[in-house]
Design a protein around this motif. Structure first.
Motif, mmCIF file in Angstrom:
data_model
loop_
_atom_site.group_PDB
_atom_site.id
_atom_site.type_symbol
_atom_site.label_atom_id
_atom_site.label_comp_id
_atom_site.label_asym_id
_atom_site.label_seq_id
_atom_site.Cartn_x
_atom_site.Cartn_y
_atom_site.Cartn_z
ATOM 1 N N ALA A 75 0.839 -1.202 0.000
ATOM 2 C CA ALA A 75 0.000 0.000 0.000
ATOM 3 C C ALA A 75 0.877 1.256 0.000
ATOM 4 C CB ALA A 75 -0.927 -0.002 1.209
ATOM 5 N N ALA A 76 2.006 1.204 0.695
ATOM 6 C CA ALA A 76 2.943 2.336 0.700
ATOM 7 C C ALA A 76 3.558 2.541 -0.681
ATOM 8 C CB ALA A 76 4.024 2.125 1.747
ATOM 9 N N VAL A 77 3.837 1.460 -1.387
ATOM 10 C CA VAL A 77 4.360 1.567 -2.757
ATOM 11 C C VAL A 77 3.314 2.224 -3.654
ATOM 12 C CG1 VAL A 77 5.099 0.235 -4.786
ATOM 13 C CG2 VAL A 77 5.983 -0.342 -2.522
ATOM 14 N N ASP A 78 2.057 1.848 -3.495
ATOM 15 C CA ASP A 78 0.974 2.502 -4.246
ATOM 16 C C ASP A 78 0.970 4.003 -3.978
ATOM 17 O OD1 ASP A 78 0.061 0.165 -5.422
ATOM 18 O OD2 ASP A 78 -1.517 -0.171 -3.951
ATOM 19 N N ALA B 231 -2.207 4.285 -15.672
ATOM 20 C CA ALA B 231 -2.591 2.875 -15.787
ATOM 21 C C ALA B 231 -1.820 2.007 -14.806
ATOM 22 C CB ALA B 231 -2.368 2.389 -17.217
ATOM 23 N N THR B 232 -0.554 2.319 -14.602
ATOM 24 C CA THR B 232 0.263 1.502 -13.713
ATOM 25 C C THR B 232 0.244 1.998 -12.276
ATOM 26 O OG1 THR B 232 2.240 2.782 -14.263
ATOM 27 C CG2 THR B 232 1.805 0.797 -15.567
ATOM 28 N N GLY B 233 -0.299 3.171 -12.050
ATOM 29 C CA GLY B 233 -0.327 3.739 -10.710
ATOM 30 C C GLY B 233 -1.629 3.534 -9.969
ATOM 31 N N ILE B 234 -2.520 2.732 -10.512
ATOM 32 C CA ILE B 234 -3.790 2.450 -9.832
ATOM 33 C C ILE B 234 -3.475 1.753 -8.513
ATOM 34 C CG2 ILE B 234 -5.943 1.130 -9.941
ATOM 35 C CD1 ILE B 234 -5.747 1.409 -13.017
ATOM 36 N N PRO B 235 -3.993 2.248 -7.414
ATOM 37 C CA PRO B 235 -3.663 1.662 -6.103
ATOM 38 C C PRO B 235 -4.358 0.321 -5.879
ATOM 39 C CG PRO B 235 -5.207 3.451 -5.820
ATOM 40 C CD PRO B 235 -4.841 3.421 -7.283
ATOM 41 N N ILE B 236 -3.870 -0.708 -6.533
ATOM 42 C CA ILE B 236 -4.464 -2.046 -6.478
ATOM 43 C C ILE B 236 -4.534 -2.566 -5.046
ATOM 44 C CG2 ILE B 236 -4.209 -4.443 -7.252
ATOM 45 C CD1 ILE B 236 -4.991 -2.462 -9.470
ATOM 46 N N GLN B 237 -3.453 -2.362 -4.288
ATOM 47 C CA GLN B 237 -3.445 -2.881 -2.922
ATOM 48 C C GLN B 237 -4.500 -2.195 -2.064
ATOM 49 O OE1 GLN B 237 -1.874 -5.542 -1.909
ATOM 50 N NE2 GLN B 237 -2.762 -5.386 0.124
ATOM 51 N N TRP B 238 -4.700 -0.897 -2.250
ATOM 52 C CA TRP B 238 -5.735 -0.187 -1.487
ATOM 53 C C TRP B 238 -7.103 -0.775 -1.789
ATOM 54 C CZ3 TRP B 238 -4.516 5.726 -2.191
ATOM 55 C CH2 TRP B 238 -3.263 6.015 -1.656
ATOM 56 N N ILE B 239 -7.355 -1.011 -3.074
ATOM 57 C CA ILE B 239 -8.641 -1.579 -3.483
ATOM 58 C C ILE B 239 -8.803 -2.971 -2.878
ATOM 59 C CG2 ILE B 239 -9.995 -2.378 -5.458
ATOM 60 C CD1 ILE B 239 -8.535 -0.108 -7.076
ATOM 61 N N SER B 240 -7.746 -3.767 -2.957
ATOM 62 C CA SER B 240 -7.790 -5.121 -2.418
ATOM 63 C C SER B 240 -8.042 -5.125 -0.912
ATOM 64 C CB SER B 240 -6.469 -5.830 -2.722
ATOM 65 O OG SER B 240 -6.415 -7.072 -2.083
ATOM 66 N N MET B 241 -7.343 -4.242 -0.194
ATOM 67 C CA MET B 241 -7.520 -4.182 1.254
ATOM 68 C C MET B 241 -8.933 -3.714 1.623
ATOM 69 S SD MET B 241 -3.730 -2.737 2.248
ATOM 70 C CE MET B 241 -3.886 -2.684 4.038
ATOM 71 N N ALA B 242 -9.454 -2.758 0.865
ATOM 72 C CA ALA B 242 -10.812 -2.277 1.135
ATOM 73 C C ALA B 242 -11.838 -3.378 0.886
ATOM 74 C CB ALA B 242 -11.117 -1.051 0.268
ATOM 75 N N LEU B 243 -11.659 -4.126 -0.191
ATOM 76 C CA LEU B 243 -12.586 -5.215 -0.489
ATOM 77 C C LEU B 243 -12.492 -6.324 0.550
ATOM 78 C CD1 LEU B 243 -12.218 -5.476 -4.365
ATOM 79 C CD2 LEU B 243 -14.151 -4.547 -3.079
ATOM 80 N N GLU B 244 -11.263 -6.612 0.970
ATOM 81 C CA GLU B 244 -11.074 -7.649 1.981
ATOM 82 C C GLU B 244 -11.701 -7.239 3.317
ATOM 83 O OE1 GLU B 244 -7.408 -10.082 4.071
ATOM 84 O OE2 GLU B 244 -7.052 -9.026 2.182
ATOM 85 N N ALA B 245 -11.522 -5.987 3.695
ATOM 86 C CA ALA B 245 -12.089 -5.494 4.948
ATOM 87 C C ALA B 245 -13.620 -5.490 4.902
ATOM 88 C CB ALA B 245 -11.570 -4.095 5.250
ATOM 89 N N LEU C 169 -7.921 -9.359 -8.878
ATOM 90 C CA LEU C 169 -7.549 -7.949 -8.881
ATOM 91 C C LEU C 169 -6.062 -7.769 -8.588
ATOM 92 C CD1 LEU C 169 -8.591 -4.989 -8.898
ATOM 93 C CD2 LEU C 169 -8.959 -5.229 -6.451
ATOM 94 N N LEU C 170 -5.516 -8.639 -7.798
ATOM 95 C CA LEU C 170 -4.108 -8.518 -7.421
ATOM 96 C C LEU C 170 -3.166 -8.798 -8.596
ATOM 97 C CD1 LEU C 170 -4.222 -10.132 -3.893
ATOM 98 C CD2 LEU C 170 -4.392 -7.740 -4.527
ATOM 99 N N LEU C 171 -3.641 -9.456 -9.614
ATOM 100 C CA LEU C 171 -2.806 -9.711 -10.791
ATOM 101 C C LEU C 171 -2.437 -8.426 -11.518
ATOM 102 C CD1 LEU C 171 -4.527 -12.894 -12.219
ATOM 103 C CD2 LEU C 171 -2.421 -12.751 -10.889
ATOM 104 N N ALA C 172 -3.223 -7.392 -11.308
ATOM 105 C CA ALA C 172 -2.936 -6.111 -11.954
ATOM 106 C C ALA C 172 -1.649 -5.483 -11.444
ATOM 107 C CB ALA C 172 -4.108 -5.151 -11.746
ATOM 108 N N ARG C 173 -1.107 -6.013 -10.355
ATOM 109 C CA ARG C 173 0.174 -5.508 -9.849
ATOM 110 C C ARG C 173 1.301 -5.674 -10.864
ATOM 111 N NH1 ARG C 173 0.265 -8.349 -4.187
ATOM 112 N NH2 ARG C 173 -1.399 -7.183 -3.182
ATOM 113 N N CYS C 174 1.136 -6.592 -11.774
ATOM 114 C CA CYS C 174 2.172 -6.823 -12.785
ATOM 115 C C CYS C 174 2.459 -5.567 -13.606
ATOM 116 C CB CYS C 174 1.774 -7.973 -13.705
ATOM 117 S SG CYS C 174 1.683 -9.549 -12.849
ATOM 118 N N LEU C 175 1.507 -4.664 -13.680
ATOM 119 C CA LEU C 175 1.707 -3.423 -14.419
ATOM 120 C C LEU C 175 2.816 -2.576 -13.816
ATOM 121 C CD1 LEU C 175 -1.969 -2.344 -15.084
ATOM 122 C CD2 LEU C 175 -0.321 -3.192 -16.748
ATOM 123 N N ARG C 176 3.103 -2.783 -12.545
ATOM 124 C CA ARG C 176 4.144 -1.988 -11.890
ATOM 125 C C ARG C 176 5.508 -2.190 -12.517
ATOM 126 N NH1 ARG C 176 2.875 -2.877 -5.647
ATOM 127 N NH2 ARG C 176 0.993 -1.627 -5.550
#
Length: 110
Positions: free
Chosen positions: A16-19, A72-86, A96-103
């Motif tokens: 999330a900090a990297v995002d 496109a590569t700066g979308i905060p995927i981890q934030w979205i994932s954490m929000a959905l998980e919570a 959704l986490l596969l989109a991290r490959c764009l980094r």
């Protein structure tokens, strides 16, 4: 499933900090940083590098040469994932986490 007690790992917080770093980088490139512009000489044999510091020209250059990739590569995927998980909508195996490959593409620009 009880989602009121969701805990995130150190890796998830780091991700999330990297995002956040990528988002701040986009804002800095838009507002604070100059842009390097390459222009060809009259003969076309050599190119001239110049740093653009005019805010309007920086914005125009960045929009033309890199903003789309950075967004496109700066979308905060981890934030979205954490929000959905919570909210009990998903778990860590979400596609959704596969989109991290764009980094990988983004890191080459930082």
């Amino acid at each position: 499933a009880d989602c009121s007690n969701v805990e995130f790992s150190a890796y998830q917080w780091f991700d999330a900090a990297v995002d956040l770093f990528f988002i701040v980088d986009i804002l800095c490139r838009l507002l604070l940083f100059g842009q390097i512009k390459e222009s060809k000489t009259a003969m076309g044999a050599q190119s001239k590098m110049e740093v653009i510091v005019d805010p309007e020209e920086v914005l125009r250059t960045y929009v033309r040469n890199g903003l789309a990739v950075d967004l496109a590569t700066g979308i905060p995927i981890q934030w979205i994932s954490m929000a959905l998980e919570a909210a009990c909508f998903t778990n860590n195996s979400s596609p959704l986490l596969l989109a991290r490959c764009l980094r990988i593409f983004r890191i080459t620009r930082v």
